[in-house]
Design an enzyme around this catalytic site. Structure first.
Site, PDB file in Angstrom:
ATOM      1  CG  ASN A   1      -1.883   1.143   1.273  1.00  0.00           C
ATOM      2  OD1 ASN A   1      -1.737   2.132   0.561  1.00  0.00           O
ATOM      3  ND2 ASN A   1      -2.885   1.041   2.137  1.00  0.00           N
TER       4      ASN A   1
ATOM      5  NE  ARG B   1      -4.454   3.821  -1.324  1.00  0.00           N
ATOM      6  CZ  ARG B   1      -4.033   4.963  -0.801  1.00  0.00           C
ATOM      7  NH1 ARG B   1      -2.838   5.041  -0.245  1.00  0.00           N
ATOM      8  NH2 ARG B   1      -4.797   6.035  -0.834  1.00  0.00           N
TER       9      ARG B   1
ATOM     10  CG  HIS C   1      -9.492   8.158   1.201  1.00  0.00           C
ATOM     11  ND1 HIS C   1      -9.775   9.494   1.421  1.00  0.00           N
ATOM     12  CD2 HIS C   1      -8.141   8.041   1.296  1.00  0.00           C
ATOM     13  CE1 HIS C   1      -8.649  10.153   1.639  1.00  0.00           C
ATOM     14  NE2 HIS C   1      -7.640   9.293   1.566  1.00  0.00           N
TER      15      HIS C   1
ATOM     16  CG  HIS D   1     -10.084   7.771   5.170  1.00  0.00           C
ATOM     17  ND1 HIS D   1      -9.765   6.450   5.374  1.00  0.00           N
ATOM     18  CD2 HIS D   1      -8.913   8.398   4.897  1.00  0.00           C
ATOM     19  CE1 HIS D   1      -8.465   6.286   5.240  1.00  0.00           C
ATOM     20  NE2 HIS D   1      -7.920   7.464   4.950  1.00  0.00           N
ATOM     21  CG  LEU D   2     -11.610  12.616   9.385  1.00  0.00           C
ATOM     22  CD1 LEU D   2     -12.082  13.306  10.654  1.00  0.00           C
ATOM     23  CD2 LEU D   2     -11.874  13.485   8.161  1.00  0.00           C
ATOM     24  N   GLY D   3      -7.150  11.567   7.781  1.00  0.00           N
ATOM     25  CA  GLY D   3      -5.737  11.321   7.993  1.00  0.00           C
ATOM     26  C   GLY D   3      -4.953  12.379   7.252  1.00  0.00           C
ATOM     27  CG  ASN D   4      -0.640  13.565   5.275  1.00  0.00           C
ATOM     28  OD1 ASN D   4      -0.537  14.632   5.871  1.00  0.00           O
ATOM     29  ND2 ASN D   4       0.069  13.303   4.190  1.00  0.00           N
ATOM     30  N   GLY D   5      -4.407  12.289   4.219  1.00  0.00           N
ATOM     31  CA  GLY D   5      -5.419  12.461   3.188  1.00  0.00           C
ATOM     32  C   GLY D   5      -6.768  12.344   3.867  1.00  0.00           C
TER      33      GLY D   5
ATOM     34  NE  ARG E   1      -3.227  14.850  -0.605  1.00  0.00           N
ATOM     35  CZ  ARG E   1      -3.752  13.641  -0.565  1.00  0.00           C
ATOM     36  NH1 ARG E   1      -4.694  13.281  -1.431  1.00  0.00           N
ATOM     37  NH2 ARG E   1      -3.364  12.770   0.349  1.00  0.00           N
TER      38      ARG E   1
ATOM     39  N   GLY F   1      -6.110   7.877  10.546  1.00  0.00           N
ATOM     40  CA  GLY F   1      -5.216   8.231  11.647  1.00  0.00           C
ATOM     41  C   GLY F   1      -5.760   9.284  12.573  1.00  0.00           C
ATOM     42  CB  ILE F   2      -7.059  12.724  12.034  1.00  0.00           C
ATOM     43  CG1 ILE F   2      -5.674  13.252  11.648  1.00  0.00           C
ATOM     44  CG2 ILE F   2      -7.826  13.781  12.830  1.00  0.00           C
ATOM     45  CD1 ILE F   2      -5.715  14.443  10.698  1.00  0.00           C
TER      46      ILE F   2
END
Length: 388
Positions: free
Chosen positions: A8, A87, A175, A202-206, A235, A322-323
């Site tokens: 991934n 992925r 995602h 879906h909360l992370g760096n993206g 971004r 992640g967040i």
């Protein structure tokens, strides 16, 4: 016994896993190479209760893939890698599910590099490396866009002349592997509910949101590229197209410079002037850090309202990534004052969400859950299925 390997590849890290080949694969080992943008990336491998770590001598995705292949060799213990699952962020308009990757398909997928420049080149590079390392293995592509391919036309198009839509300029959504896993988890947790009106954050760096009805995506905050929608680590998220024209005409920036600005220098990092790491921003006393967090939360709240409108109401709200999984403070800020939509957070449960059955952190009409997403397991399932 045969094994499957999952790769991934993200913009700054590569996650990997080794599984027994089975309809529901058993995890043998999992790992991560992170900080690929630095000269000394870090590799971590977890095998049962054992963890090994070491620093790589050079950066970059190619060196990381080589290090991963070396790290998993002892895990295999002589077992054959029968399939490698990858992925691949962008599958274009045609791929609505996993597919065997051939050299011809690889060449076709190169067309979508401009649509996802932070991810697609690294995804395809990992496929090529795996083809060399495991020439007899089946290579399986799992596309982040596939979960969204059933969108209604109005959620799939832009208000441009139709010829652009026919050329592939449309809303793809991303995602998808994460949303696929979460949708399956919801069915497993409460099979009688079917979660008719669900929003997954879906909360992370993206970062993105997805509206799901009956297990399928009907709306997404991301569009043609992985830039749209929510602000992310680096971004920009949604931006007026006029700003891009201004940067071209008045600032004299090239398209390459604008791409670097929007993909790598904006988002939480750009707004705060500090970091794209939410942990650092929440711990900071700088006003700019607080403003970046506030904007991130504002956009999530706004898009929850939009996705609820797409669904015609809301039954379930899920936080992952992640967040989403780890930042209870962000979840609390997002849900504050949302009782008009039926969202009421259980503050105590929100502080220790993974100790709650099904990750429930709410006490209102809308069930709010915190679930760990597992894109690698979706990839492993697809790779195993390709061997049947």
């Amino acid at each position: 016994m045969s094994c499957v390997l999952t790769l991934n590849a993200g913009s700054s890290s590569i996650k990997f896993g080794v599984y027994n080949a089975a309809p529901e694969p058993d995890l043998l080992a999992v790992g991560l190479v992170e900080k690929l943008e630095s000269a000394t990336p870090h590799l971590v491998l977890h095998q049962g209760s054992d963890t090994t770590e070491h620093t790589l001598s050079e950066g970059g995705h190619d060196a990381a893939v080589i290090a991963i292949l070396a790290a998993v060799t002892p895990v295999l213990a002589g077992r054959k890698v029968a399939a490698v699952g990858h992925r691949i962020v962008h599958g274009g308009p045609d791929h609505s599910g996993p597919a065997r990757v051939t050299p011809e398909m690889l060449a076709d997928l190169e067309r979508y590099v401009p649509f996802a420049p932070l991810h697609q080149p690294h995804n395809l590079s990992a496929v090529r490396a795996a083809m060399v390392a495991f020439p007899d293995a089946v290579q399986v592509g799992c596309f982040d866009t596939a979960f969204h391919r059933g969108h209604p036309f109005v959620n799939d198009t832009f208000a441009l002349p139709r010829r652009f839509y026919d050329k592939g300029v449309r809303r793809y959504g991303f995602h998808g592997l994460s949303y696929d896993f979460i949708s399956g988890e919801l069915d497993r947790i409460d099979p009688d509910d079917h979660h008719r009106r669900t929003i997954v954050c879906h909360l992370g760096n993206g970062a993105s949101l997805c509206a799901i009805r009956g297990g399928r995506s009907v709306g997404s905050t991301m569009g043609f590229s992985a830039l749209d929608g929510l602000p992310m680590g680096t971004r920009c998220g949604q931006i007026d197209p006029g700003v891009v024209l201004y940067l071209l005409d008045q600032e004299g920036m090239t398209s390459s410079e604008i791409s670097g600005l929007l993909y790598k220098e904006s988002g939480l990092k750009g707004m705060s002037g500090l970091s794209n790491d939410m942990r650092e921003l929440l711990a900071s006393d700088r006003a700019e850090a607080a403003q970046a967090v506030d904007y991130f939360v504002f956009r999530i709240r706004r898009e929850i309202g939009a996705m609820a409108a797409v669904l015609g109401g809301l039954d379930t709200l899920v936080f992952c990534g992640g967040i989403g999984e780890n930042a209870g403070e962000i979840r609390a800020k997002v849900c504050e004052g949302m009782d008009w939509l039926g969202i009421l957070l259980d503050r105590t449960a929100n502080e220790t969400p993974f100790s709650q059955p099904g990750g429930v952190v709410s006490e209102g009409e809308v069930t709010v859950r915190v679930l760990r997403t597992d894109e690698e397991r979706i990839i492993a399932r697809a790779a195993s299925a390709a061997l049947e």
